[in-house]
Design a protein around this motif. Structure first.
Motif, mmCIF file in Angstrom:
data_model
loop_
_atom_site.group_PDB
_atom_site.id
_atom_site.type_symbol
_atom_site.label_atom_id
_atom_site.label_comp_id
_atom_site.label_asym_id
_atom_site.label_seq_id
_atom_site.Cartn_x
_atom_site.Cartn_y
_atom_site.Cartn_z
ATOM 1 N N VAL A 11 0.762 -1.411 -0.144
ATOM 2 C CA VAL A 11 -0.060 0.111 -0.011
ATOM 3 C C VAL A 11 0.811 1.221 0.057
ATOM 4 O O VAL A 11 1.704 1.430 0.843
ATOM 5 C CB VAL A 11 -0.724 -0.138 1.321
ATOM 6 C CG1 VAL A 11 -1.600 1.417 1.297
ATOM 7 C CG2 VAL A 11 -2.089 -1.084 1.040
ATOM 8 N N GLU A 12 0.461 2.235 -1.107
ATOM 9 C CA GLU A 12 1.348 3.383 -0.885
ATOM 10 C C GLU A 12 0.406 4.612 -0.804
ATOM 11 O O GLU A 12 -0.984 4.520 -1.167
ATOM 12 C CB GLU A 12 1.835 3.476 -2.548
ATOM 13 C CG GLU A 12 2.900 2.640 -2.709
ATOM 14 C CD GLU A 12 3.241 2.730 -4.284
ATOM 15 O OE1 GLU A 12 2.862 3.449 -5.056
ATOM 16 O OE2 GLU A 12 3.780 1.593 -4.605
ATOM 17 N N ARG A 13 0.637 5.621 -0.214
ATOM 18 C CA ARG A 13 -0.107 6.886 -0.054
ATOM 19 C C ARG A 13 0.871 7.948 0.086
ATOM 20 O O ARG A 13 1.932 8.094 0.775
ATOM 21 C CB ARG A 13 -0.937 6.565 1.215
ATOM 22 C CG ARG A 13 -1.705 7.865 1.482
ATOM 23 C CD ARG A 13 -2.981 7.831 0.427
ATOM 24 N NE ARG A 13 -3.914 8.549 0.716
ATOM 25 C CZ ARG A 13 -4.604 9.526 0.119
ATOM 26 N NH1 ARG A 13 -3.846 9.930 -1.108
ATOM 27 N NH2 ARG A 13 -5.601 10.391 0.456
ATOM 28 N N ARG A 14 0.669 9.137 -0.885
ATOM 29 C CA ARG A 14 1.512 10.162 -1.023
ATOM 30 C C ARG A 14 0.510 11.534 -0.855
ATOM 31 O O ARG A 14 -0.434 11.458 -1.574
ATOM 32 C CB ARG A 14 2.309 10.179 -2.022
ATOM 33 C CG ARG A 14 1.842 10.054 -3.511
ATOM 34 C CD ARG A 14 2.722 9.875 -4.508
ATOM 35 N NE ARG A 14 3.348 8.674 -4.557
ATOM 36 C CZ ARG A 14 2.695 7.424 -5.259
ATOM 37 N NH1 ARG A 14 1.696 7.778 -5.846
ATOM 38 N NH2 ARG A 14 3.169 6.288 -5.155
ATOM 39 N N LEU A 58 -11.941 4.158 4.040
ATOM 40 C CA LEU A 58 -12.333 5.551 4.292
ATOM 41 C C LEU A 58 -11.519 6.488 3.267
ATOM 42 O O LEU A 58 -11.922 7.548 2.865
ATOM 43 C CB LEU A 58 -11.976 6.117 5.741
ATOM 44 C CG LEU A 58 -12.835 5.737 6.741
ATOM 45 C CD1 LEU A 58 -12.289 5.867 8.364
ATOM 46 C CD2 LEU A 58 -14.401 6.039 6.716
ATOM 47 N N GLU A 59 -10.456 5.930 2.788
ATOM 48 C CA GLU A 59 -9.671 6.695 1.530
ATOM 49 C C GLU A 59 -9.154 5.460 0.735
ATOM 50 O O GLU A 59 -9.123 4.280 1.248
ATOM 51 C CB GLU A 59 -8.462 7.431 2.395
ATOM 52 C CG GLU A 59 -8.919 8.707 2.764
ATOM 53 C CD GLU A 59 -7.690 9.290 3.553
ATOM 54 O OE1 GLU A 59 -6.627 9.153 3.042
ATOM 55 O OE2 GLU A 59 -7.882 9.780 4.534
ATOM 56 N N ARG A 60 -8.452 6.014 -0.419
ATOM 57 C CA ARG A 60 -8.154 4.749 -1.456
ATOM 58 C C ARG A 60 -6.849 5.113 -1.335
ATOM 59 O O ARG A 60 -6.084 6.228 -1.526
ATOM 60 C CB ARG A 60 -8.775 5.181 -2.686
ATOM 61 C CG ARG A 60 -9.994 4.592 -3.046
ATOM 62 C CD ARG A 60 -10.718 5.121 -4.307
ATOM 63 N NE ARG A 60 -12.113 4.812 -4.353
ATOM 64 C CZ ARG A 60 -12.740 3.846 -4.638
ATOM 65 N NH1 ARG A 60 -12.030 2.743 -5.217
ATOM 66 N NH2 ARG A 60 -14.094 3.578 -4.846
ATOM 67 N N PRO A 61 -5.679 4.097 -1.501
ATOM 68 C CA PRO A 61 -4.182 4.206 -1.734
ATOM 69 C C PRO A 61 -3.972 4.758 -2.894
ATOM 70 O O PRO A 61 -4.957 4.505 -3.894
ATOM 71 C CB PRO A 61 -3.887 2.657 -1.424
ATOM 72 C CG PRO A 61 -5.129 1.820 -1.840
ATOM 73 C CD PRO A 61 -6.171 2.672 -1.566
#
Ligand code: ATP
Ligand code: MG
Length: 226
Positions: A11-14, A58-61
């Protein structure tokens, strides 16, 4: 082994900023088996809330995939994700996020009624859940007339309202004094164990974390064991 209740894979999130993107998660992997209680202990700003929000759909990666009970959430539309969230996931925030104009019982009834449970049955289950947290005498109190510890207990009862398989909690006792935090955390773990839930709980308190089955941290955007 049966399939994990929660699985996060690469999983990545920036987050974009003026000075370029902040890479918060850089290929985070995590799996929670049924009934497994995992503490997430990591310094402020390392991405605990980010990880929990992604796990809770609640959010998308920005990359990678989140599976809930084996089902990949990335390709689902918002309505399908909301349905999974409602049926399978309970979320507890650091600041209770209860609806101020509704009573304790109503706050625990609302998610059930949204999921199609009739009012009387929802009220009965709310009363049972709140009783499990010692709040039988507080059913008709609005959040503003509850102590901080009581508010968090109601928020936990609300998270359990639809009998989730997965409980996610973001510093659920971070806003309470030490003695109350200790009590509420013990009750939270007792309820999670008693119901056989998988749980991922972010906390800054190592003593509380040690009571769980496993402790993980975030290092350079990845989940690593402690
Ligand atoms: N919506 C956003 N836009 C830009 N940056 C964000 C956003 N949300 C979080 N961040 C940044 O991402 C990083 C991780 O934030 P996050 O809230 O996940 O940390 P945390 O580990 O939960 O911290 P804390 O212990 O203080 O709650 C931080 O540097 C934060 O500033
Ligand atoms: Mg946070």
């Amino acid at each position: 082994m049966s399939e994990p209740v929660l699985q996060m894979r690469g999983v990545e999130r920036r987050y974009p900023t003026g000075a370029g993107a902040i890479e918060v998660l850089r290929g985070a992997d995590l799996a929670l088996a049924r009934g497994e209680l995992v503490a997430l202990v990591a310094p402020s700003g390392t991405g605990k809330s980010t990880l929990l929000h992604l796990a809770g759909l609640l959010e998308r990666p920005d990359g990678g995939e989140v599976f809930v009970q084996g089902r990949a959430a990335g390709t689902l539309d918002d309505a399908a994700r909301t349905a999974i969230r409602r049926r399978t996931i309970g979320f507890v925030y650091q600041f209770h996020h209860l609806l101020p104009e509704f009573t304790a019982a109503e706050n625990v009834m609302l998610p059930q009624m949204t999921a199609g449970v009739a009012r009387a049955a929802a009220r009965e289950r709310a009363a049972e859940l709140l009783a499990a947290f010692g709040l039988s005498a507080r059913l008709d109190h609005r959040p503003g007339r509850l102590s901080g510890g009581e508010q968090q207990r109601v928020a936990i009862a609300r998270a359990l309202a639809n009998a989730p398989a997965l409980l996610l909690a973001d510093e659920p006792t971070g806003n309470l004094d030490a003695a109350t935090a200790e009590q509420v955390f013990a009750e939270l773990l007792g309820q999670a164990r008693g119901r056989g839930l998988a749980a991922l709980i972010a906390t800054h308190n190592p003593d509380l974390a040690r009571r769980m089955d496993r402790v993980v941290t975030l290092r350079e955007g990845r989940v690593t064991p402690v």
